[in-house]
Design a protein around this motif. Structure first.
Motif, mmCIF file in Angstrom:
data_model
loop_
_atom_site.group_PDB
_atom_site.id
_atom_site.type_symbol
_atom_site.label_atom_id
_atom_site.label_comp_id
_atom_site.label_asym_id
_atom_site.label_seq_id
_atom_site.Cartn_x
_atom_site.Cartn_y
_atom_site.Cartn_z
ATOM 1 N N SER A 193 -4.806 -14.450 -60.813
ATOM 2 C CA SER A 193 -5.450 -13.226 -60.172
ATOM 3 C C SER A 193 -6.679 -13.421 -59.548
ATOM 4 O O SER A 193 -7.363 -12.434 -59.254
ATOM 5 C CB SER A 193 -5.319 -12.103 -61.114
ATOM 6 N N ASN A 194 -6.885 -14.678 -59.491
ATOM 7 C CA ASN A 194 -8.677 -14.802 -58.893
ATOM 8 C C ASN A 194 -9.483 -14.111 -59.736
ATOM 9 O O ASN A 194 -10.520 -13.475 -59.234
ATOM 10 C CB ASN A 194 -8.761 -14.578 -57.392
ATOM 11 N N ASN A 195 -9.378 -14.208 -61.119
ATOM 12 C CA ASN A 195 -10.326 -13.418 -61.872
ATOM 13 C C ASN A 195 -10.192 -11.984 -61.696
ATOM 14 O O ASN A 195 -11.254 -11.280 -61.766
ATOM 15 C CB ASN A 195 -11.854 -13.930 -61.874
ATOM 16 N N TYR A 196 -9.158 -11.491 -61.703
ATOM 17 C CA TYR A 196 -8.919 -10.086 -61.377
ATOM 18 C C TYR A 196 -9.514 -9.176 -60.141
ATOM 19 O O TYR A 196 -9.718 -8.199 -60.170
ATOM 20 C CB TYR A 196 -9.235 -9.299 -62.695
ATOM 21 N N ASN A 197 -9.382 -10.170 -59.016
ATOM 22 C CA ASN A 197 -10.005 -9.641 -57.864
ATOM 23 C C ASN A 197 -8.952 -9.597 -56.881
ATOM 24 O O ASN A 197 -8.102 -10.513 -56.484
ATOM 25 C CB ASN A 197 -11.092 -10.819 -57.472
ATOM 26 N N PRO A 198 -8.559 -8.349 -56.628
ATOM 27 C CA PRO A 198 -7.437 -8.274 -55.936
ATOM 28 C C PRO A 198 -7.781 -8.589 -54.355
ATOM 29 O O PRO A 198 -8.798 -8.402 -53.944
ATOM 30 C CB PRO A 198 -7.382 -6.575 -55.804
ATOM 31 N N PRO A 199 -6.346 -9.057 -53.717
ATOM 32 C CA PRO A 199 -6.668 -9.300 -52.242
ATOM 33 C C PRO A 199 -7.089 -8.266 -51.306
ATOM 34 O O PRO A 199 -7.071 -7.128 -51.820
ATOM 35 C CB PRO A 199 -5.264 -9.792 -51.912
ATOM 36 N N GLU A 200 -7.473 -8.421 -50.014
ATOM 37 C CA GLU A 200 -7.915 -7.635 -49.171
ATOM 38 C C GLU A 200 -6.813 -6.412 -48.826
ATOM 39 O O GLU A 200 -7.175 -5.216 -48.430
ATOM 40 C CB GLU A 200 -8.106 -8.447 -47.902
ATOM 41 N N ASP A 201 -5.385 -6.822 -48.942
ATOM 42 C CA ASP A 201 -4.504 -5.800 -48.462
ATOM 43 C C ASP A 201 -3.988 -4.999 -49.596
ATOM 44 O O ASP A 201 -3.085 -4.363 -49.568
ATOM 45 C CB ASP A 201 -3.390 -6.604 -47.607
ATOM 46 N N ALA A 202 -4.615 -5.101 -50.777
ATOM 47 C CA ALA A 202 -4.169 -4.505 -51.909
ATOM 48 C C ALA A 202 -4.313 -2.972 -51.898
ATOM 49 O O ALA A 202 -5.256 -2.317 -51.311
ATOM 50 C CB ALA A 202 -5.235 -5.028 -53.222
#
Length: 243
Positions: A193-202
């Motif tokens: 989850s990239n250390n719980y960092n959501p993607p841009e389109d989240a």
């Protein structure tokens, strides 16, 4: 003022057992203080290429800060600590799991094609949910009642019988092994989850789910720390007094 000279040989778990504020420092450097709390500060720094003195300075600053009042879990009677673990951490896990499962299933349906890592995160969390439920029941039905009985025996309130599991070290070894499995599962979830960092389109659900997973992992770390570094060693020591 708390000083930390000659503390490089001290175990990570000991630092956190004595003052939980140190957990924030270890978390910042991705140092596992719960499942792998039995490593010395020196060992960890060498493995991760961290300057030992610099880390000791950070710990010193945190311990001498008055902004965060630390709870001295180590001073609590074991039966009180068990009640706290059950009512705060076990209850938290039971409440959050159904919500997270629902959100993760929804995310997989809506975003799974564009973000296949969600499918892996969902599978890992489902496995964790099942394992944690069984793990907590074993603690609540077998290990914790025996520790409470030892406390009552020490207070002269009852006599203690030999448990079916032999020594308390046996179920504790099993619980610690299961803690290690959960720690590893959440390391994978954090990585995916990239250390719980959501993607841009989240979407909002995506962001809330990642924030909840991050909070769940932090609670799990404190939960495991209280058991591995405080409850379990004291329970073993107490049992030895009956020998």
């Amino acid at each position: 003022m708390i000083t930390l000279q000659n503390n490089s040989k001290k175990q990570i778990g000991q630092f956190v057992a004595e003052d939980f504020r140190t957990a924030a420092v270890f978390s910042k450097h991705n140092i596992d203080f719960c499942c792998k709390g039995d490593r010395t500060l020196e060992e960890v720094c060498k493995k991760k290429g961290i300057d030992t003195d610099a880390l000791l300075d950070e710990l010193h600053n945190v311990l001498n800060s008055n902004t965060d009042q630390s709870i001295d879990y180590k001073s609590w009677p074991l039966d009180l600590l068990i009640d706290y673990i059950e009512k705060k951490h076990h209850r938290y896990v039971e409440e959050k799991i159904p919500v997270l499962l629902q959100f993760l299933n929804k995310l997989c349906q809506v975003h799974g094609e564009r973000h296949p890592e969600l499918l892996q995160i969902n599978e890992l969390f489902k496995a964790s949910a099942g394992e944690l439920a069984a793990h907590m029941k074993k603690e609540e039905l077998i290990l914790f009642p025996f520790v409470k009985k030892m406390v009552n025996t020490k207070l002269g309130l009852c006599a203690i019988d030999s448990p079916g599991f032999g020594t308390v070290e046996n179920p504790i070894a099993m619980m610690k092994h299961e803690h290690e499995n959960e720690g590893e599962r959440f390391r994978q979830i954090a990585n995916l989850s990239n250390n719980y960092n959501p993607p841009e389109d989240a979407c909002n659900t995506y962001r809330v789910t990642y924030a909840m997973l991050c909070e769940f992992e932090k609670d799990l770390h404190l939960h495991i720390h209280l058991e591995n570094n405080i409850l379990f060693p004291q329970a073993i020591k107490m049992e030895q007094q009956f020998g």
